[in-house]
Design a protein around this motif. Structure first.
Motif, PDB file in Angstrom:
ATOM      1  N   TYR A   1      -7.344   2.436   4.465  1.00 35.17           N
ATOM      2  CA  TYR A   1      -6.797   3.781   4.699  1.00 35.17           C
ATOM      3  C   TYR A   1      -7.625   4.481   5.761  1.00 35.17           C
ATOM      4  O   TYR A   1      -8.818   4.187   5.924  1.00 35.17           O
ATOM      5  N   THR A   2      -6.984   5.396   6.475  1.00 38.36           N
ATOM      6  CA  THR A   2      -7.672   6.141   7.534  1.00 38.36           C
ATOM      7  C   THR A   2      -7.444   7.639   7.333  1.00 38.36           C
ATOM      8  O   THR A   2      -6.427   8.049   6.749  1.00 38.36           O
TER       9      THR A   2
ATOM     10  N   ALA B   1      -1.533   0.969   7.978  1.00 34.09           N
ATOM     11  CA  ALA B   1      -0.263   0.456   8.503  1.00 34.09           C
ATOM     12  C   ALA B   1       0.749   1.562   8.754  1.00 34.09           C
ATOM     13  O   ALA B   1       1.811   1.319   9.313  1.00 34.09           O
ATOM     14  N   THR B   2       0.432   2.814   8.346  1.00 35.86           N
ATOM     15  CA  THR B   2       1.351   3.934   8.525  1.00 35.86           C
ATOM     16  C   THR B   2       1.155   4.544   9.907  1.00 35.86           C
ATOM     17  O   THR B   2       0.031   4.838  10.300  1.00 35.86           O
ATOM     18  N   GLU B   3       2.231   4.725  10.636  1.00 35.95           N
ATOM     19  CA  GLU B   3       2.129   5.324  11.961  1.00 35.95           C
ATOM     20  C   GLU B   3       2.306   6.826  11.863  1.00 35.95           C
ATOM     21  O   GLU B   3       3.138   7.314  11.103  1.00 35.95           O
TER      22      GLU B   3
ATOM     23  N   LEU C   1       0.847  -1.187   0.000  1.00 40.17           N
ATOM     24  CA  LEU C   1       0.000   0.000   0.000  1.00 40.17           C
ATOM     25  C   LEU C   1       0.881   1.234   0.000  1.00 40.17           C
ATOM     26  O   LEU C   1       1.893   1.288   0.681  1.00 40.17           O
ATOM     27  N   SER C   2       0.470   2.231  -0.763  1.00 44.20           N
ATOM     28  CA  SER C   2       1.148   3.516  -0.685  1.00 44.20           C
ATOM     29  C   SER C   2       0.883   4.072   0.714  1.00 44.20           C
ATOM     30  O   SER C   2      -0.227   3.930   1.232  1.00 44.20           O
ATOM     31  N   PRO C   3       1.874   4.707   1.364  1.00 41.71           N
ATOM     32  CA  PRO C   3       1.625   5.201   2.719  1.00 41.71           C
ATOM     33  C   PRO C   3       0.554   6.294   2.767  1.00 41.71           C
ATOM     34  O   PRO C   3      -0.145   6.428   3.762  1.00 41.71           O
TER      35      PRO C   3
END
Length: 105
Positions: free
Chosen positions: A29-30, A101-103, A12-14
């Motif tokens: 995505y969020t 998954a991106t923090e 996934l793209s961040p």
């Protein structure tokens, strides 16, 4: 013979830009709610960030990271497109979303 796995992995793209006028993020995505992550996402997506436009100008709507002035016929950014964290995302605006998954920093 190739030794790589036969299952391709799709990373996934961040960060992504949602379609204009869609007040949500796609699956996996969020929304981005904080200014530092919005700035990083904007840099990643090559969108100019306008910190002077951050705020809550449309109380009752979610305060999220989005980009303004999307061309309605092409869906592309325009010369006036800028990102911000605010609640006044209108029809020609597009949410900027992060991979689940991106923090955040």
């Amino acid at each position: 013979a190739p030794t790589a796995s036969s299952k391709p992995t799709t990373a996934l793209s961040p960060f992504i830009r949602q379609a204009a006028g869609t007040d949500s993020c796609p699956p996996r995505y969020t929304p981005i709610y904080d200014i530092p992550t919005c700035v990083i996402a904007s840099e990643y997506l090559v969108i100019t960030n306008d910190p002077g436009s951050n705020g809550d100008d449309d109380p009752g709507s979610p305060v999220v990271c989005f980009v303004t002035f999307i061309d309605p016929s092409t869906g592309d950014l325009t010369a006036d497109s800028k990102s911000q964290v605010n609640s006044n995302h209108l029809r020609r605006s597009a949410w900027i979303c992060q991979s689940a998954a991106t923090e955040s920093p």
